[in-house]
Design a protein around this motif. Structure first.
Motif, PDB file in Angstrom:
ATOM      1  N   SER A   1       8.203  -3.773   6.152  1.00 16.20           N
ATOM      2  CA  SER A   1       8.071  -3.632   4.702  1.00 16.20           C
ATOM      3  C   SER A   1       6.873  -4.356   4.128  1.00 16.20           C
ATOM      4  CB  SER A   1       9.337  -4.177   4.040  1.00 16.20           C
ATOM      5  OG  SER A   1       9.516  -5.512   4.462  1.00 16.20           O
ATOM      6  N   HIS A   2       5.884  -4.724   4.967  1.00 15.48           N
ATOM      7  CA  HIS A   2       4.797  -5.514   4.397  1.00 15.48           C
ATOM      8  C   HIS A   2       3.731  -4.681   3.710  1.00 15.48           C
ATOM      9  CE1 HIS A   2       3.819  -4.394   8.415  1.00 15.48           C
ATOM     10  NE2 HIS A   2       2.587  -4.852   8.346  1.00 15.48           N
ATOM     11  N   CYS A   3       3.739  -3.346   3.878  1.00 15.33           N
ATOM     12  CA  CYS A   3       2.779  -2.513   3.150  1.00 15.33           C
ATOM     13  C   CYS A   3       3.466  -1.991   1.883  1.00 15.33           C
ATOM     14  CB  CYS A   3       2.304  -1.352   4.016  1.00 15.33           C
ATOM     15  SG  CYS A   3       1.209  -0.221   3.155  1.00 15.33           S
ATOM     16  N   SER A   4       3.048  -2.508   0.736  1.00 14.80           N
ATOM     17  CA  SER A   4       3.728  -2.150  -0.516  1.00 14.80           C
ATOM     18  C   SER A   4       3.583  -0.674  -0.834  1.00 14.80           C
ATOM     19  CB  SER A   4       3.152  -2.962  -1.668  1.00 14.80           C
ATOM     20  OG  SER A   4       3.355  -4.324  -1.425  1.00 14.80           O
ATOM     21  N   SER A   5       2.417  -0.121  -0.508  1.00 16.75           N
ATOM     22  CA  SER A   5       2.192   1.288  -0.784  1.00 16.75           C
ATOM     23  C   SER A   5       3.158   2.158   0.021  1.00 16.75           C
ATOM     24  CB  SER A   5       0.761   1.653  -0.394  1.00 16.75           C
ATOM     25  OG  SER A   5       0.028   2.018  -1.498  1.00 16.75           O
ATOM     26  N   PHE A   6       3.407   1.741   1.262  1.00 20.71           N
ATOM     27  CA  PHE A   6       4.331   2.496   2.104  1.00 20.71           C
ATOM     28  C   PHE A   6       5.741   2.451   1.514  1.00 20.71           C
ATOM     29  CE2 PHE A   6       7.387   2.395   5.718  1.00 20.71           C
ATOM     30  CZ  PHE A   6       7.291   3.729   6.064  1.00 20.71           C
ATOM     31  N   ASN A   7       6.143   1.277   1.026  1.00 20.51           N
ATOM     32  CA  ASN A   7       7.463   1.175   0.394  1.00 20.51           C
ATOM     33  C   ASN A   7       7.568   2.142  -0.776  1.00 20.51           C
ATOM     34  OD1 ASN A   7       7.761  -0.866   2.206  1.00 20.51           O
ATOM     35  ND2 ASN A   7       7.730  -2.529   0.702  1.00 20.51           N
TER      36      ASN A   7
ATOM     37  N   CYS B   1      -5.000  -5.398  -1.794  1.00 23.46           N
ATOM     38  CA  CYS B   1      -4.043  -4.329  -2.054  1.00 23.46           C
ATOM     39  C   CYS B   1      -3.759  -4.279  -3.556  1.00 23.46           C
ATOM     40  CB  CYS B   1      -2.766  -4.660  -1.297  1.00 23.46           C
ATOM     41  SG  CYS B   1      -1.413  -3.526  -1.610  1.00 23.46           S
ATOM     42  N   ILE B   2      -3.742  -3.075  -4.141  1.00 23.85           N
ATOM     43  CA  ILE B   2      -3.379  -3.063  -5.554  1.00 23.85           C
ATOM     44  C   ILE B   2      -1.923  -2.642  -5.767  1.00 23.85           C
ATOM     45  CG2 ILE B   2      -5.778  -2.529  -6.185  1.00 23.85           C
ATOM     46  CD1 ILE B   2      -4.613   0.008  -7.506  1.00 23.85           C
ATOM     47  N   ALA B   3      -1.296  -2.065  -4.751  1.00 25.39           N
ATOM     48  CA  ALA B   3       0.106  -1.687  -4.905  1.00 25.39           C
ATOM     49  C   ALA B   3       0.969  -2.928  -5.118  1.00 25.39           C
ATOM     50  CB  ALA B   3       0.580  -0.915  -3.689  1.00 25.39           C
ATOM     51  N   LYS B   4       0.481  -4.073  -4.636  1.00 22.29           N
ATOM     52  CA  LYS B   4       1.244  -5.316  -4.796  1.00 22.29           C
ATOM     53  C   LYS B   4       1.410  -5.694  -6.254  1.00 22.29           C
ATOM     54  CE  LYS B   4       0.580  -7.539  -0.412  1.00 22.29           C
ATOM     55  NZ  LYS B   4      -0.549  -8.093   0.320  1.00 22.29           N
ATOM     56  N   LYS B   5       0.503  -5.191  -7.085  1.00 28.96           N
ATOM     57  CA  LYS B   5       0.655  -5.479  -8.506  1.00 28.96           C
ATOM     58  C   LYS B   5       1.981  -4.913  -9.013  1.00 28.96           C
ATOM     59  CE  LYS B   5      -4.251  -5.383  -9.742  1.00 28.96           C
ATOM     60  NZ  LYS B   5      -4.651  -6.166 -10.912  1.00 28.96           N
ATOM     61  N   LYS B   6       2.375  -3.782  -8.435  1.00 23.94           N
ATOM     62  CA  LYS B   6       3.626  -3.165  -8.858  1.00 23.94           C
ATOM     63  C   LYS B   6       4.816  -3.803  -8.144  1.00 23.94           C
ATOM     64  CE  LYS B   6       5.817   1.389  -9.091  1.00 23.94           C
ATOM     65  NZ  LYS B   6       6.144   1.657 -10.490  1.00 23.94           N
ATOM     66  N   GLU B   7       4.609  -4.133  -6.865  1.00 22.42           N
ATOM     67  CA  GLU B   7       5.696  -4.691  -6.054  1.00 22.42           C
ATOM     68  C   GLU B   7       5.595  -6.214  -6.003  1.00 22.42           C
ATOM     69  OE1 GLU B   7       7.420  -2.494  -2.893  1.00 22.42           O
ATOM     70  OE2 GLU B   7       7.894  -1.768  -4.886  1.00 22.42           O
ATOM     71  N   LYS B   8       5.344  -6.816  -7.163  1.00 18.62           N
ATOM     72  CA  LYS B   8       4.954  -8.214  -7.177  1.00 18.62           C
ATOM     73  C   LYS B   8       6.069  -9.171  -6.730  1.00 18.62           C
ATOM     74  CE  LYS B   8       3.786  -9.677 -11.079  1.00 18.62           C
ATOM     75  NZ  LYS B   8       3.267  -9.472 -12.405  1.00 18.62           N
ATOM     76  N   GLY B   9       7.290  -8.914  -7.119  1.00 19.56           N
ATOM     77  CA  GLY B   9       8.372  -9.846  -6.792  1.00 19.56           C
ATOM     78  C   GLY B   9       8.542 -10.872  -7.898  1.00 19.56           C
ATOM     79  N   GLN B  10       9.531 -11.750  -7.715  1.00 23.47           N
ATOM     80  CA  GLN B  10       9.881 -12.665  -8.803  1.00 23.47           C
ATOM     81  C   GLN B  10       8.998 -13.892  -8.882  1.00 23.47           C
ATOM     82  OE1 GLN B  10      13.988 -13.375  -8.022  1.00 23.47           O
ATOM     83  NE2 GLN B  10      14.642 -11.766  -9.448  1.00 23.47           N
ATOM     84  N   ASN B  11       8.509 -14.354  -7.745  1.00 26.80           N
ATOM     85  CA  ASN B  11       7.808 -15.635  -7.722  1.00 26.80           C
ATOM     86  C   ASN B  11       6.303 -15.536  -7.863  1.00 26.80           C
ATOM     87  OD1 ASN B  11      10.113 -17.554  -7.193  1.00 26.80           O
ATOM     88  ND2 ASN B  11      10.382 -16.074  -5.538  1.00 26.80           N
TER      89      ASN B  11
END
Lengths: 146, 414, 475
Positions: free
Chosen positions: C302-308, C359-369
């Protein structure tokens, strides 16, 4: 006729994409998002591809069309017979600008040529063709639709 | 009246377009029979090459050479497409062919398809030609019933299916690669060449695309021989041409005349001359992308010739008299291309849009210095850098008008 | 075969384009529409002369006996007019544009010396009467799409080059309408909702598609004395920071070459700068535990946010296969806000964790912390906005406290890296998919039951994060 029924008349081959879109357009007046999605699924294409094709062609609408559609030919043959005077007459009469789609009730479109140049200028109101139109007769024809 | 040479129009208004028997009685499908029973594709191709027939859609490319390159391509799957998209303003010659003698067209399609080895032919019809689509559909059904189309045509080993494909309203689809894109379900944008459609066309297969008028000449050539066809017309281009004369003439319409006919003769002898009280100003030859012809060039011959001063194009001629408003014409031309450019390449998409804006300002008399300079640049870039011929010729008429009628256009007093 | 370019003869390969032949021999030909894999010939900027005729170099193949001239009066004229036409259709002021100084259109305009524009702008910030009058008939369709966490689209700045359409792996963008109304956009002009791989942002020559802007908020936090800003550096970004600012070149990538980047981040106001490798080790550890204890097969890393996002949007039936392990950035942020904060006696509320990511998908899959994700391009903008003098920058090292145990962990930034490590540790079988076409194949095989393995690793960007959508590109 539903979109599904229309789709069943065609094989899912790419050469049928345009005919399908035209048929849906004829049936519903336009190809909306919901219809386009069904077409995309049927042909296994991305929705964007269906929209890209549909939005290219004059005879396929991607938005619902207003109840009153006025089209005036501005081909050179009609232009030398004062087609532009007719256009500005309609613009003034209805307070719209040719090509704008802001008014939900009426749209004025400039079209190219229907090959009836001998009988120009040509005006079409809701698919009915009027020939040898003049600014004043245009006003009269319009009156019957208002 | 003029001495008439009729190839395409020989049966016009003699037969009912909806009755194949009428057509057969008038000599229809004899060429097909001759081809099937007495000729080979190679022999028939030889006749077409001998005839000197060239494309009637506008570019004037030799038909024989085009067919030959498809014929010699290997591979079983090939296509033939009859281009009946005809959306040039003021051009309705192909429509008239369908209205008057659809079977001659169909016969030509069948023969050409069999020559190149296609088992499937498309007729790409302008989407606005609803009535003509119906006529063609009926014609195809009738021809199938007579076994001119289908399996083992007239007892031979040839098979052919003909499908009518209705366009959806886009001028650019008259360009052959755009037309192919359109059948493939894409945007009707032209494709880069090479590869040429003759090698890699519809669905990647070798494809011959011919204009409907070109196709309509084929039965005559097969029946009467290429040599005889070559004697008609001028030295540089053989055969006859359908000319559509519109505007301020007494009898506007479609006329068949030998290639090489003078423009003056077309106006005077075929179209009955100028309307009473109207004085000739100029004529536009070749549709919306055609050049303007002034009085002193009326004696020029109209023919397919790469060096010709007046390219013939589709054969549409608009006769304009001195009362016409040149500003409205400029606007008409540019508003056409501003809508019909496919939007793919920068000079055509942006250039036609800018010229349209400028044409509007010219009409309103609000032209600025900046526009005058811009016009020159746009004309140059359209002519030299566009992706396809639509862009190249989009402003031909605009440029011609500017160089000839500067005084009227800029409203100069002198 | 031999072809002549300008004054010299060069060897060219059959089937290659003039553009490629020029590039290979170090002859620069400008273009606005070409990408690595596609040349559509739409911008008409790459024109060159062949035997006196103008042709586009990007889609014309070389042939024997060509005499190419890459700079001539006509070539310059063509480039200039076509550029001006584009420029006139391109709204806004460069100085306030996100892509200022990194805009290919702007660079070309400078290069081709376009000073006076004689076309009337289609849309521009204009106030005087004359220009407003000229604009009155102008009904351009402007679409501004800010409805997502990752990127912003403004058709106003678009030059219709189609790069984004060509690089989009899921074909969410298309070329719509016709002629002067043509726009690049989504179907039915809906807000973009895709997997946010960011390739379109990376390839856009202008400011039409840009990173979603969080910079002003980050700047505020950086200036807040009460707060402690921490930067996490994704090792993949070392590959591309030099494209933004050659002065902070991290090439060749490695331990010793990142010193300047760390100093720059500190200069920008980050109190601590850590190596994301630490988070990657956390991630590997967690994944090891989960995979070890799971009885299921075909577990998706699950480390590729875009893939998720890809699975969620297009193949939700596989959502249950994805490991419930957050990406390294979030795991590291969590660690910082718990254990690290406790140890350092900082209130977690005052800790601002920013990841400098490829990665820019991480902006969406940022998480709580994790508080913010910035891309290499945004780092470049921060540097330009702050006007940092990069020549004088000294090198420094990562802040102490969260050291990476083994540098080998950094291979997880490339496709297959994580799966290989896991497989080695746990002695299990694995399958790797690199890029969307391969992902689609694998999912099809899964559906048909043709694949049975323990773990599946997939990355949306080809070759992994090195080609991530948040990376900068050489222009």
């Amino acid at each position: 006729m539903t979109v599904e029924k229309i789709l069943l008349e065609f094989d899912a081959e790419l050469k049928n994409l345009l005919p399908v879109l035209k048929k849906i357009n004829a049936e519903f007046g336009y190809v909306g998002e919901e219809e386009a999605q069904k077409v995309a699924d049927y042909f296994s294409l991305p929705l964007s591809k269906v929209y890209e094709t549909a939005s290219f062609y004059d005879l396929i609408n991607t938005k619902r069309q207003p109840p009153l559609m006025i089209q005036v030919c501005s081909g050179a043959n009609c232009a030398v017979k004062s087609a532009y005077k007719i256009i500005s007459e309609i613009e003034n009469q209805l307070h719209i600008k040719a090509g704008d789609d802001f008014n939900p009730n009426v749209k004025l479109e400039i079209i190219s040529c229907l090959g009836q140049c001998g009988r120009g200028p040509i005006m079409i109101i809701n698919k009915k063709i009027f020939t040898q139109v003049t600014p004043s007769s245009a006003r009269e024809f319009l009156h019957n639709y208002m | 009246m003029v001495k008439e040479t009729k190839i395409i129009t020989k049966n016009w208004s003699q037969i009912d377009p909806n009755e194949i028997d009428d057509a057969i009685e008038a000599g229809g499908y004899r060429a097909l029979e001759k081809f099937i029973h007495k000729m080979t594709p190679a022999l028939a191709l030889e006749e077409i090459k001998l005839s000197g027939l060239c494309g009637r859609g506008g570019a004037g490319f030799p038909t024989g050479i085009k067919l030959e390159s498809v014929q010699k391509e290997k591979g079983k799957e090939k296509y033939f497409i009859c281009n009946l998209d005809e959306s040039e303003p003021g051009a309705y010659k192909d429509r008239s062919i369908v209205d008057s003698d659809p079977h001659m067209l169909l016969e030509g399609i069948i023969i050409e398809s069999l020559i190149v080895g296609a088992r499937k032919a498309f007729i790409y019809v302008n989407g606005n030609y609803q009535k003509q689509i119906e006529i063609l559909q009926r014609a195809v059904e009738q021809a199938r019933a007579k076994n001119f189309i289908g399996e083992q045509i007239l007892g031979s080993k040839y098979n052919l299916e003909v499908e009518i494909f209705a366009g959806a309203g886009a001028y650019i689809c008259g360009e052959e690669t755009a037309l192919i894109n359109s059948i493939e379900g894409n945007r009707g944008e032209p494709k880069a060449r090479p590869p040429f459609p003759t090698q890699c066309g519809l669905f990647g297969k070798p494809t011959a695309v011919n204009n409907a008028e070109t196709v309509a000449n084929i039965p005559w050539i097969i029946s009467n021989g290429g040599k005889k066809f070559a004697t008609i017309g001028s030295k540089k281009s053989a055969g006859t041409k359908l000319f559509i004369v519109n505007g301020c003439v007494k009898n506007p319409g479609v006329f068949e005349a030998p290639l090489g006919t003078k423009l003056a003769d077309l106006i005077e002898k075929y179209a009955g001359g100028m309307q009473n009280g109207k004085n000739f100003w100029f004529a536009q030859v070749g549709g919306s992308s055609g050049r303007l012809v002034l009085e002193n060039d009326l004696v020029r011959k109209l023919e397919y010739d790469r060096e010709a001063k007046i390219p013939l194009g589709s054969g549409a001629i608009l006769v304009v008299d001195k009362t016409a408003d040149i500003h409205e014409l400029l606007l008409s031309w540019m508003s056409f291309f501003r809508r019909e450019s496919c939007g793919k390449c920068v000079p055509c998409r942006e250039g036609t849009y800018r010229l349209w804006e400028i044409a509007k300002r010219l009409q309103d008399g609000e032209i600025s210095e900046r526009d005058v300079a811009a016009i020159k640049d746009i004309l140059w870039t359209l002519n030299n850098t566009t992706f396809c011929p639509l862009g190249k010729f989009a402003a031909t008429a605009f440029g011609d008008a500017l160089s000839n009628f500067q005084k009227e256009i800029y409203r100069l007093s002198k | 075969m031999k072809i002549k370019i300008n004054t010299k003869e060069y060897e060219a390969k059959d089937g290659e384009t003039i553009f490629v032949a020029c590039m290979k021999n170090g002859i620069k030909v400008p273009t606005l529409c070409g990408t690595k894999n596609s040349h559509e010939g739409v911008c008409r900027i790459c024109v060159v002369e062949n035997n006196g005729r103008l042709i586009t170099s990007c889609n014309t193949k070389v042939c024997e006996g060509m005499k190419i001239v890459t700079e001539s009066e006509n070539v310059a004229k063509a480039r200039k007019i076509n550029l001006e036409l584009l420029w006139a259709d391109h709204a806004g002021k460069c100085s306030s544009c996100k892509k200022n100084q990194r805009c290919e259109l702007q660079n070309l305009a400078i290069e081709q010396k376009i000073e006076n524009f004689h076309f009337v702008p289609r849309k521009e910030e204009m106030t005087d009467r004359e220009n407003l009058d000229l604009l009155k008939d102008n009904r351009s369709r402007v679409v501004v799409d800010e409805g997502n966490a990752c990127l912003t689209r403004t058709t106003e700045l678009c030059v219709e080059c189609r790069r984004c359409i060509n690089v989009c792996p899921t074909k969410e963008l298309s070329f719509n309408n016709r002629a002067g109304d043509t726009v690049v956009g989504t179907a039915f002009e809906k807000p973009l909702d895709c997997i946010f791989c960011g390739q379109c942002v990376k390839n856009c020559p202008t400011g039409a598609i840009t990173d979603k802007n969080d910079l002003s908020k980050i700047m505020t936090d950086l200036n807040d004395l009460k707060k402690m800003a921490v930067a996490l550096v994704d090792p993949a970004v070392l590959e591309s920071v030099a494209f933004e600012h050659p002065e902070i070149s991290c090439l060749p990538a490695g331990r010793d070459s990142r010193g300047k980047l760390i100093s720059v981040l500190k200069e920008l106001g980050f109190e601590k700068v850590f190596d994301l490798g630490f988070g990657m080790e956390l991630s590997l550890e967690k994944m090891t535990q989960v995979v070890k204890t799971s009885a299921k097969n075909n577990l998706m890393l699950s480390h590729c946010s875009s893939f998720n996002l890809f699975i969620k949007k297009y193949h939700p039936q596989f959502a249950k296969n994805i490991l419930a392990v957050a990406h390294p950035d979030e795991l590291m942020a969590e660690f910082l806000k718990t254990e690290f904060a406790k140890k350092e006696k900082i209130n977690p509320e005052d800790l601002v964790v920013v990841s400098l990511s490829s990665c820019i998908a991480k902006k969406k899959e940022k998480g709580q912390n994790l508080d913010y994700v910035i891309t290499v391009r945004e780092l470049g903008r921060m540097i330009r906005q702050k006007n940092l003098k990069l020549q004088d920058i000294k090198e420094s090292d990562f802040s102490s406290g969260l050291a990476v145990k083994d540098e080998k962990i950094k291979s997880v930034t490339r496709t297959g890296g994580m799966a290989e490590m896991l497989a080695k540790k746990l002695k299990v079988k694995y399958v790797v998919a690199d890029g969307v076409p391969q992902i689609k194949n694998i999912l099809r095989d899964l559906e048909k039951g043709r694949i049975e393995t323990k773990i599946i690793e997939a990355m949306v960007c080809e070759e992994g994060c090195i080609n991530g959508g948040g990376q900068s590109r050489k222009i």
